[in-house]
Scaffold this active site. Sequence first.
Site, PDB file in Angstrom:
ATOM      1  N   GLU A  43       0.820  -1.204   0.000  1.00 40.17           N
ATOM      2  CA  GLU A  43       0.000   0.000   0.000  1.00 40.17           C
ATOM      3  C   GLU A  43       0.857   1.259   0.000  1.00 40.17           C
ATOM      4  O   GLU A  43       0.533   2.243  -0.658  1.00 40.17           O
ATOM      5  CB  GLU A  43      -0.945  -0.005   1.204  1.00 40.17           C
ATOM      6  CG  GLU A  43      -2.044  -1.051   1.134  1.00 40.17           C
ATOM      7  CD  GLU A  43      -2.973  -0.867  -0.047  1.00 40.17           C
ATOM      8  OE1 GLU A  43      -3.048   0.256  -0.597  1.00 40.17           O
ATOM      9  OE2 GLU A  43      -3.637  -1.847  -0.442  1.00 40.17           O
ATOM     10  N   TYR A 124      -6.277   6.339   4.583  1.00 42.84           N
ATOM     11  CA  TYR A 124      -6.414   5.322   3.544  1.00 42.84           C
ATOM     12  C   TYR A 124      -5.598   4.074   3.871  1.00 42.84           C
ATOM     13  O   TYR A 124      -6.112   2.943   3.842  1.00 42.84           O
ATOM     14  CB  TYR A 124      -5.982   5.870   2.176  1.00 42.84           C
ATOM     15  CG  TYR A 124      -5.762   4.749   1.191  1.00 42.84           C
ATOM     16  CD1 TYR A 124      -6.842   4.127   0.573  1.00 42.84           C
ATOM     17  CD2 TYR A 124      -4.481   4.258   0.936  1.00 42.84           C
ATOM     18  CE1 TYR A 124      -6.650   3.047  -0.281  1.00 42.84           C
ATOM     19  CE2 TYR A 124      -4.281   3.189   0.084  1.00 42.84           C
ATOM     20  CZ  TYR A 124      -5.369   2.584  -0.523  1.00 42.84           C
ATOM     21  OH  TYR A 124      -5.178   1.513  -1.353  1.00 42.84           O
ATOM     22  N   ASP A 142      -9.341   5.116  -2.319  1.00 42.54           N
ATOM     23  CA  ASP A 142      -8.304   5.709  -3.157  1.00 42.54           C
ATOM     24  C   ASP A 142      -8.951   6.310  -4.399  1.00 42.54           C
ATOM     25  O   ASP A 142     -10.181   6.423  -4.487  1.00 42.54           O
ATOM     26  CB  ASP A 142      -7.250   4.667  -3.520  1.00 42.54           C
ATOM     27  CG  ASP A 142      -7.782   3.554  -4.419  1.00 42.54           C
ATOM     28  OD1 ASP A 142      -9.006   3.505  -4.683  1.00 42.54           O
ATOM     29  OD2 ASP A 142      -6.966   2.719  -4.878  1.00 42.54           O
ATOM     30  N   CYS A 198     -14.033   0.077 -14.414  1.00 41.75           N
ATOM     31  CA  CYS A 198     -14.483   1.468 -14.294  1.00 41.75           C
ATOM     32  C   CYS A 198     -13.283   2.405 -14.425  1.00 41.75           C
ATOM     33  O   CYS A 198     -12.964   3.198 -13.534  1.00 41.75           O
ATOM     34  CB  CYS A 198     -15.186   1.657 -12.947  1.00 41.75           C
ATOM     35  SG  CYS A 198     -16.198   3.151 -12.841  1.00 41.75           S
ATOM     36  N   CYS A 205     -18.415  -0.516 -19.250  1.00 46.46           N
ATOM     37  CA  CYS A 205     -19.655  -0.585 -18.473  1.00 46.46           C
ATOM     38  C   CYS A 205     -20.421  -1.892 -18.702  1.00 46.46           C
ATOM     39  O   CYS A 205     -21.098  -2.383 -17.792  1.00 46.46           O
ATOM     40  CB  CYS A 205     -20.533   0.614 -18.799  1.00 46.46           C
ATOM     41  SG  CYS A 205     -19.792   2.203 -18.354  1.00 46.46           S
TER      42      CYS A 205
END
Length: 360
Positions: A43, A124, A142, A198, A205
Amino acid sequence: MPADAPAPDAALLLAWYDRHRRDLPWRARGGDTPDPYAVWLSEVMLQQTTVAAVGPRFARFLARFPTVEALAAAPWEEVAREWAGLGYYARARNLHAAARVVAGRGGFPRDEAALAALPGVGPYTAAAVAAIAFGRPAVPVDGNVERVMARVFAVAAPLPGAKGRLAALAREVGAQAPARTRPGDFAQALFDLGATVCTPRRPACALCPWRGMCAGLAAGLAEALPRRSAKAERPQRFGVAFWLEDEAGRVLLRRRPARGLLGGMLELPGTPWRGEAWGEAEAACHAPAPAAWVAAGAVRHVFTHFALDLRVLAGRVAVLPAEGEAVGRAEILSAGLPGVMAKAARLGLRVAGASGSDPG
């Protein structure tokens, strides 16, 4: 989102994730217990850096520092060398400091609040580690998650002002029972949905598990969201760096102050960076030693808050000054230089090669 629109279904997203999850080196495979150190390290590395860039560097870093205790015990210079090229070097300083805290307390804390108290760990990262490593019901948000929420809920308010609203929406979806049962998988499902379906441009989509409940798609706005406020123009700064080598082919480097931009990293000595270009005479006042300086070229490097034009001057002396670190020319690009200084060093190497000596 219209009042009668169905809410995004966490169960549908998790079912999609079970079929399409990405195989990433820091992810535990099905049935395995996540390693908190690997989750945290990934991360931190992924902040402002792409998955493609992090993959090989993560494996190399983990091989060099296989446990949080090994990282904590390592001197800063070794950590800085291993981090070189990943950018955003404050992350490495905080990573090292946090490793020492974790090793000192005997392991990672398990809840968001305690994780957020570690050096460099913000909301986060604390949520990501709590959810993925420890199964706590936290929802890390994020850029990928913000984009998904903006589209699914048709949030037209621009970023960064809409960040709070988008985070609240993500937590609402994360409060559904399926998400609370599998918080780590839910967090990573959101990441994968934003990264692979996305996407910022041309979202797929038709492949999205939430296509039937996406208010942005229904309104024909999906690709236009999230909106962003106009960015201020990035300031321009200027500097001069000095490539100084001795008769033995050793190059002078110095270490930057521990705090501040590129803190604790090696660099070519040079002028401060300022808003106007440096003249030859005033730049020479910052040279590490008198020498017959020749122009080696210039590099441009874009930092988060400004762009830098850095001219490089090359010179040679019989003996390097005592202040700084002498590195053999052949080892200069493996010495752990940050990106901008590696660019400058390549110009110095080019001049060294043109002068008839082997640039290494």
